[in-house]
Design an enzyme around this catalytic site. Structure first.
Site, short mmCIF file in Angstrom:
data_model
loop_
_atom_site.label_atom_id
_atom_site.label_comp_id
_atom_site.label_asym_id
_atom_site.label_seq_id
_atom_site.Cartn_x
_atom_site.Cartn_y
_atom_site.Cartn_z
N GLU A 146 84.94 0.05 -25.70
CA GLU A 146 86.03 1.01 -25.94
C GLU A 146 85.66 2.41 -25.50
OE1 GLU A 146 88.66 0.82 -29.33
OE2 GLU A 146 87.52 -0.91 -30.08
N ASN A 196 91.46 -5.40 -34.13
CA ASN A 196 90.87 -6.58 -33.49
C ASN A 196 89.40 -6.53 -33.86
OD1 ASN A 196 92.62 -7.68 -30.69
ND2 ASN A 196 93.28 -5.85 -31.75
#
Length: 324
Positions: A146, A196
């Site tokens: 990320e 998630n």
């Protein structure tokens, strides 16, 4: 007059890398119809709901990376969801990868939007606490990039919506008390969180058996300590070989879980949320104005370029640095 919001946690099962936006949107629409049939005002979807969780792969081709991002919202493949919301008269919160061009510069964020019953976007949030790493780490069974693919957002906003004060957060944000407190100081009454989360934590595999416990712990404590409802919604199940925890639930201001999904597939959990229940905590145990003593914390924050104590007073002589 009591303020009730009927909420659905719209959990998704695995989304394959080969699955198209159109196919995923059809799944979201099916959950929306179920929520509407059960009298819901709002359905909350997971983080990065439109695609598989692509930060698990290391990619260098920017075109390949950008194929997971939405260049506009709604776009050609997502407009049907907005149209259905307007037709049914139900709001939704949707997580997705956002590619935005602002002042001639391209930015990529992990984003959630809040959409009202008319199909109009009323609030946008960009994830602040990006987890994982920025470079390829071959020792991992799967990546968590990320920090490579997204820029962090800049703050938490509470919007007047659904007859209450509604905020948003995304995945790793839920682990940090500042997330809830910043919104709590704005009077938030419901925090919507998509996530998630893999069962396996490569840097700390000894945490694996605690992943679902920790998920609920942070949302329940955040709800109670700030007198707010929290709606946490997962993308669950084994997605592209990675097991995700699930555990979607709706938490009351008391910290109690009042509804939860029981599978790791596409499913809704429902709760009738009384926003006025927040007052029982905001006006008693967690009355910030009466009981909170920020001047005693020794925290220093930067506001508008000036160093201030957490209670808003100037930094005393001889102190420097930041503590939040």
């Amino acid at each position: 007059m009591a303020r009730f919001v009927n909420v659905a946690a719209g959990q998704l099962g695995p989304v394959a890398r080969s699955e198209t936006r159109t196919e995923v949107v059809a799944r979201l629409m099916a959950l929306m119809r179920q929520a509407h049939a059960n009298g819901c005002d709002l359905i909350v979807y997971p983080e990065l709901a439109l695609t598989t969780f692509f930060p698990r792969w290391y990619m260098e081709d920017q075109a390949e990376i950008d194929s997971f991002f939405e260049h506009e919202m709604p776009g050609p493949q997502t407009r049907a969801l907005f149209d259905l919301a307007r037709e049914l008269g139900i709001g939704f919160c949707l997580g997705y990868a956002e590619l935005a061009v602002e002042n001639g510069e391209t930015h990529r964020h992990n984003t959630s939007i809040l959409v009202d019953k008319r199909g109009k976007t009323i609030s946008r949030y960009r994830k602040v606490h990006l987890p994982g790493h920025a470079e390829h780490e071959p020792w991992r069974r799967f990546q968590h990039l990320e920090k490579r693919y997204f820029e962090p957002g800049s703050g938490f906003v509470v919007a007047d919506a659904f007859n209450g004060a509604i905020g948003m957060a995304i995945c790793n944000d839920r682990r940090w008390p500042e997330t809830y407190r910043v919104m709590g100081l704005q009077g938030v009454e419901m925090v919507l969180i998509g996530y998630n989360t893999p069962v396996h934590n490569p840097p700390a595999p000894d945490h694996d058996d605690l992943s679902l416990f920790h998920n609920r712990l942070v949302m329940q404590s955040g709800a109670y300590q700030n007198g707010t409802w929290v709606v946490g919604v997962a993308k669950a199940g084994i997605e592209e070989g990675v097991d995700q925890i699930g555990g979607s639930c709706i938490v009351a201001p008391s910290g109690e879980i009042v509804a939860a999904c029981t599978t790791k597939g596409d499913e809704i959990a429902l709760a009738r949320c009384d926003l006025d229940l927040c007052n029982s905590y905001k006006r008693t145990t967690f009355n910030f104005d009466v009981h909170r003593q920020p001047h005693a914390y020794g925290l220093i924050v930067e506001r508008r370029g000036q160093h201030m104590m957490a209670d808003g007073t100037p930094v005393p002589s001889g102190k420097s640095g930041r503590g939040l």
